[in-house]
Design an enzyme around this catalytic site. Structure first.
Site, short mmCIF file in Angstrom:
data_model
loop_
_atom_site.label_atom_id
_atom_site.label_comp_id
_atom_site.label_asym_id
_atom_site.label_seq_id
_atom_site.Cartn_x
_atom_site.Cartn_y
_atom_site.Cartn_z
N GLY A 180 43.05 45.38 42.02
CA GLY A 180 43.65 45.15 40.70
C GLY A 180 45.12 44.80 40.73
N GLU A 188 37.70 48.18 50.81
CA GLU A 188 38.57 47.88 49.68
C GLU A 188 39.92 48.57 49.89
OE1 GLU A 188 36.22 46.68 45.97
OE2 GLU A 188 36.37 48.85 45.94
N HIS A 228 34.11 54.69 45.37
CA HIS A 228 35.18 53.77 44.96
C HIS A 228 36.51 54.53 44.88
CE1 HIS A 228 37.57 50.99 42.63
NE2 HIS A 228 36.70 50.05 42.97
N SER A 284 41.27 42.20 44.59
CA SER A 284 41.91 40.97 44.10
C SER A 284 41.21 39.69 44.57
CB SER A 284 43.39 40.95 44.48
OG SER A 284 44.07 42.00 43.82
N ASN A 329 31.83 44.46 39.83
CA ASN A 329 32.06 45.85 39.42
C ASN A 329 32.85 45.78 38.11
OD1 ASN A 329 32.82 48.47 39.07
ND2 ASN A 329 34.18 48.58 40.84
N TRP A 330 32.14 46.00 37.03
CA TRP A 330 32.79 45.83 35.72
C TRP A 330 33.65 47.03 35.32
CZ3 TRP A 330 28.31 43.35 32.35
CH2 TRP A 330 28.23 41.98 32.66
N LYS A 331 33.58 48.10 36.06
CA LYS A 331 34.38 49.29 35.73
C LYS A 331 34.17 49.67 34.26
CE LYS A 331 37.41 47.92 39.43
NZ LYS A 331 38.71 47.93 40.05
N GLU A 376 38.84 54.45 42.85
CA GLU A 376 39.18 54.99 41.51
C GLU A 376 38.46 56.32 41.28
OE1 GLU A 376 38.21 51.43 39.35
OE2 GLU A 376 39.92 50.44 40.27
P1 PGA Z 1 39.66 43.90 41.67
O1 PGA Z 1 38.78 45.23 41.89
O2 PGA Z 1 38.80 42.73 42.07
O3 PGA Z 1 40.02 43.91 40.21
O4 PGA Z 1 40.86 44.04 42.58
C1 PGA Z 1 37.92 45.35 42.99
C2 PGA Z 1 37.21 46.67 42.95
O5 PGA Z 1 37.82 47.67 42.57
O6 PGA Z 1 36.01 46.76 43.31
#
Ligand code: PGA
Length: 253
Positions: free
Chosen positions: A171, A165, A95, A210, A9-11, A97
């Site tokens: 993150g 998640e 997600h 993470s 997931n490159w966001k 976010e």
């Molecule tokens: P992360 O993000 O690996 O940077 O913790 C995971 C995600 O949000 O899918």
């Protein structure tokens, strides 16, 4: 048998040029792998060029978001039909976010999941609790609510992948412990069984939060973990390839 699935997931990272440079390095590192699925979810603006670069590879094109209408006056939005047209195979929905910064509710997420399934797009449906919810022992209540509302009136789970998640692990470098992951995934599996009976055994449940080459071996060797959704570590081709080749990482732990 559930095929393992590792998704990047490159966001909001990488221009088209940077994304193509990543693939140049990444594809040769994983091109002989055929016993698991690999997915990359770039930004919308990279979907076409990355999709072209992924043709004839073992890597699936994924999207990070979608809107639930087919078309119309929805400035800035992208429909499932448009994603399908670009050969997207999986869409990440729900997600944390998106829930946090874009106020997506369980109801909105449910509409998005339905819209994708109607267009025969596979869905990676994300759920997870915040640190406050975990500390007040609400983890299972939250997961139950997210599953029940997110999957309301979704009667066929064939196109579904779940991703657990925990928000506090995303993150932050604070990966969930193997025991926490195992417990959450078992609970999610039990909830899916209530909705889909024996079909629940076919649904993959990914872990996200993470994930790194250093912790991937034990995560993948946790009961009911069928793959990972990776943010930060997926931006580096060598790191993401090591995650995909998880069984070779034992020596790192
Ligand atoms: P992360 O993000 O690996 O940077 O913790 C995971 C995600 O949000 O899918």
């Amino acid at each position: 048998m559930r095929t393992k699935f590792c998704v990047a997931n490159w966001k909001m990272h990488k221009t088209v040029k940077e994304a193509l440079a990543f693939l140049q390095d990444f594809i040769p590192l994983v091109d002989e792998i055929n016993d698991r699925e690999i997915g990359i979810a770039p930004t919308f603006v990279c979907l076409e060029s990355i999709g072209n670069a992924l043709k004839d590879t073992n890597i699936k094109l994924c999207a990070q978001n979608v809107f639930y209408e087919k078309k119309g006056a929805y400035t800035g939005e992208i429909s499932p039909i448009m994603l399908k047209d670009l050969n997207v195979e999986y869409v990440i929905i729900g997600h944390s976010e998106r829930r946090k910064y874009f106020y997506e509710t369980d109801e909105i997420i449910n509409r998005k999941i339905k819209a994708c399934i109607d267009e025969k797009l596979n869905v990676i449906f994300c759920i997870g609790e915040t640190i406050e919810e975990r500390q007040s022992n609400k983890t299972f209540d939250v997961l139950k609510r997210q599953i029940e509302k997110g999957l309301e009136n979704i009667n066929n789970p064939d196109a579904l992948v779940l991703a657990y998640e925990p928000v506090w692990a995303i993150g932050t470098g604070m990966v969930a412990s193997q025991a926490q992951i195992e417990e959450a995934h078992a609970f999610i599996r039990s909830q899916l069984k209530e909705l889909y009976y024996e079909k629940a055994d076919m649904i993959r449940i990914l872990y996200g939060g993470s994930v790194t080459p250093e912790n991937i071996y034990s995560i993948m060797n946790t009961e009911n973990v069928d793959g990972v959704l990776v943010g930060g570590a997926s931006l580096d081709p060598v790191k993401f390839a090591r995650i995909v080749r998880y069984e070779e990482q034992r020596r790192n732990e």
